[in-house]
Design a protein around this motif. Structure first.
Motif, short mmCIF file in Angstrom:
data_model
loop_
_atom_site.label_atom_id
_atom_site.label_comp_id
_atom_site.label_asym_id
_atom_site.label_seq_id
_atom_site.Cartn_x
_atom_site.Cartn_y
_atom_site.Cartn_z
N ILE A 104 -2.22 2.64 -2.83
CA ILE A 104 -3.52 1.77 -3.35
C ILE A 104 -4.74 2.65 -2.80
O ILE A 104 -5.58 3.10 -3.70
N ARG A 105 -4.81 2.85 -1.65
CA ARG A 105 -5.78 3.55 -0.79
C ARG A 105 -6.14 4.92 -1.67
O ARG A 105 -7.32 5.12 -1.93
N ASP A 146 0.98 -1.19 -0.18
CA ASP A 146 0.07 0.05 -0.03
C ASP A 146 0.63 1.38 -0.16
O ASP A 146 0.49 2.22 -0.69
#
Ligand code: VG1
Ligand code: CO
Length: 542
Positions: A529-530, A524
């Motif tokens: 990714i978020r 991440d």
């Protein structure tokens, strides 16, 4: 014969890893199937008078598409078309039929593990005379031709009765309706020790096979219950349904959760398995233990010599790049070649044809061998059964002994489905931009040893396939891999593959997500990714 002026809509996409996949209403548009099928035929040369194999996984629109393709194959000059009874033919069985009957090629109607029904997915895939998926040079040509197609050829004819075995004629072409299971079952009998497996079932060995109302039902009934003597009901959900009973025919821990729960329960059978829409994938679960497809590839490779068809040993092993490195350690011990290819079975074809490898596998539940040119779900189950019958141990014992000998590759895939395409592309562009700066850096206490955008140089034909996924490698043979799916039908799917190698036997019983937690956090951090997807957790974890 009629030449019909082809009008829009045309397929606006290059056939992906497994052909052209779209929603059913897209395929139902006037001329759409015709335009695509004519583009396939136009991309080929020399099939006049030759044989075409045709079948599908029984999903919604299967029968309609078959009738169109029969009339077009006749108009285009094929001499014979062999179609599976009821329109049923699994992907590996199609591959076998092409090879066994020296057909020019075959058309498979399936969207594999994607759901079926009036508003769900359909797909068309072309396989060449080696029995494998069309290579990129053909799919490129199909796409180019589909953009400028001016007319398609079709004969007028009543619908062919595809439920009755036998031969009829459409135009000058013979249409032969054949039993989709018979030749395939014979091939399996030639590879595995059916007597030993039969004896195991007789001794009370219990198995559960979930066909998920998809194509493998008739194969499982005939092979496991009739030929191997497993009790009636061993094969579940064995009637192919156009909508797969409303479920995703995807044999993973999400869509086959009932099987997983049963296998973890107190009265679990000895062996649980499932296959997907078109029969090329496999899920394998032992009593109390799930076997990851990556581990399964390693285990099958290490034990294949126990089955008659592989008693001479393996020539080599191939795996797709995101598949864990567990099989590499087996290849090393056996002293045979190991090949790392891009995702998609078509990349294994050259290696198999050239005799460089015997067994291939993908992390997405695909395993297969040189017996056909597709991955093969029932084959994988039979090889497991053969190994279990010879070793006389449980799946759990076999897996744990393997880890003790080779180390364990903890492995998981996190999918973010239906991400907006622009956002997914931005994530990948962002990642590519920082690749060069990653090696040598430390993320979450783990040192990055290398990072690249995977490119494959085919050792057989010299072709190059670039941008096949981004790999970030860490010290100790752990890694994270990022790539976008090529098989979805809406938006983009980001796949994140996470792997940690653990040589220490004392640490072989951790919970997988727990064991991978630092790498998951690192993934991440690296790909943001978020931020890019706007999601705070994956849609599917397998
Ligand atoms: C997926 C899998 C890949 C597999 C492909 C076709 O592709 O990841 O390993 O070969 O499906 O499988 P993607 O591009 O969505 O990751 V199947 O059962 O269609 O024939
Ligand atoms: Co499939």
């Amino acid at each position: 014969m009629t030449h019909v002026v082809a009008t829009a809509p045309y397929p606006d996409q290059k056939p992906g890893t497994s052909g052209l996949r779209k929603k059913v209403p897209v395929f139902q548009q006037k001329n759409y199937v015709e335009n695509f099928v004519q583009s396939i035929f136009d991309s080929l040369e020399g099939f006049q008078g030759k044989t075409l194999i045709l079948g599908g996984d029984g999903r919604y629109f299967n029968r309609e598409a078959i009738q169109i393709i029969i009339r077009m194959a006749a108009a285009n000059g094929f001499g014979r078309l062999m179609v599976g009874q009821g329109g049923i033919l699994s992907t590996p069985a199609t591959s076998n039929m092409i090879r066994k009957y020296k057909a020019f090629g075959g058309i498979i109607l399936s969207a594999s593990h994607n759901p079926g029904g009036p508003h769900e997915d359909f797909g068309i895939k072309y396989n060449t005379d080696n029995g494998g998926p069309a290579p990129e040079k053909i799919t490129d040509r199909i796409f180019e031709l589909s953009k400028k197609i001016a007319e398609y050829k079709i004969v007028e004819s009543d619908p062919v009765d595809i439920d009755t075995l036998g031969t009829v004629h459409v135009g000058d072409m013979a249409v032969e309706v054949f039993d989709p299971v018979k030749d395939y079952a014979e091939l399996m009998e030639s590879l595995f020790d059916f007597d030993a497996i039969r004896k195991m079932f007789k001794g009370g060995f219990r198995m559960r096979f979930d066909a998920m109302h998809a194509v493998t039902g008739p194969y499982a009934k005939e092979i496991f219950e009739h030929r191997l003597g497993a009790p009636d009901g061993t094969a579940r959900n064995s009637r192919p349904l156009p909508d797969f009973g409303g479920h995703h025919p995807d044999p993973n821990l999400v869509h086959a959760k009932h099987l997983y729960d049963e296998m973890m329960g107190t009265d679990a059978p000895d062996f649980g398995a499932a296959s997907d829409g078109d029969g090329d994938r496999n899920l394998v679960i032992g009593k109390g233990i799930f076997v990851t497809p990556s581990d399964s590839l390693a285990l099958l490779s290490a034990n294949a010599h126990l089955a008659p068809g592989y008693s001479k040993g393996l020539k080599g092993i191939a795996r797709s790049m995101p598949t864990s490195g567990a099989a590499d350690r087996v290849a090393q011990k056996l002293g045979i070649g190991m090949y790392e290819t891009p995702t998609g079975w078509k990349f294994f074809g050259n290696l198999l044809d050239a005799g460089k490898v015997t067994i291939c596998g993908e992390e997405s539940s695909g395993t297969g061998s040189d017996h056909v040119r597709e991955k093969d779900g029932i084959w994988a189950v039979l090889l497991w059964l053969n190994i279990l019958a010879v070793r006389g141990e449980s799946v759990k014992e076999i897996v744990e002994k393997h880890w003790a000998a080779y180390g364990r590759n903890y492995y998981s895939r996190h999918d973010y489905e239906e991400v907006e395409t622009d956002r997914a592309n931005a994530l990948v562009a962002d990642l590519r931009g920082k690749l060069a700066s990653l090696p040598g850096s430390t993320i979450r206490g783990m040192k990055v040893t290398a990072a690249d955008d995977f490119a494959y140089y085919d050792p057989v034909d010299g072709s190059v396939s670039e941008h096949q996924g981004i790999r970030v490698m860490f010290e100790g043979d752990s890694r994270v891999v990022f790539r976008l799916s090529g098989t979805g039908t809406s938006g983009a799917t980001l796949r994140v593959y996470i792997e940690r190698y653990e040589p220490d036997k004392a640490r072989h019983d951790l919970e997988t997500q727990e064991a991978l937690s630092d790498l998951i956090a690192a993934a991440d951090e690296i790909a943001r990714i978020r931020t890019h997807t706007g999601r705070n957790k994956p849609s599917v974890i397998t």
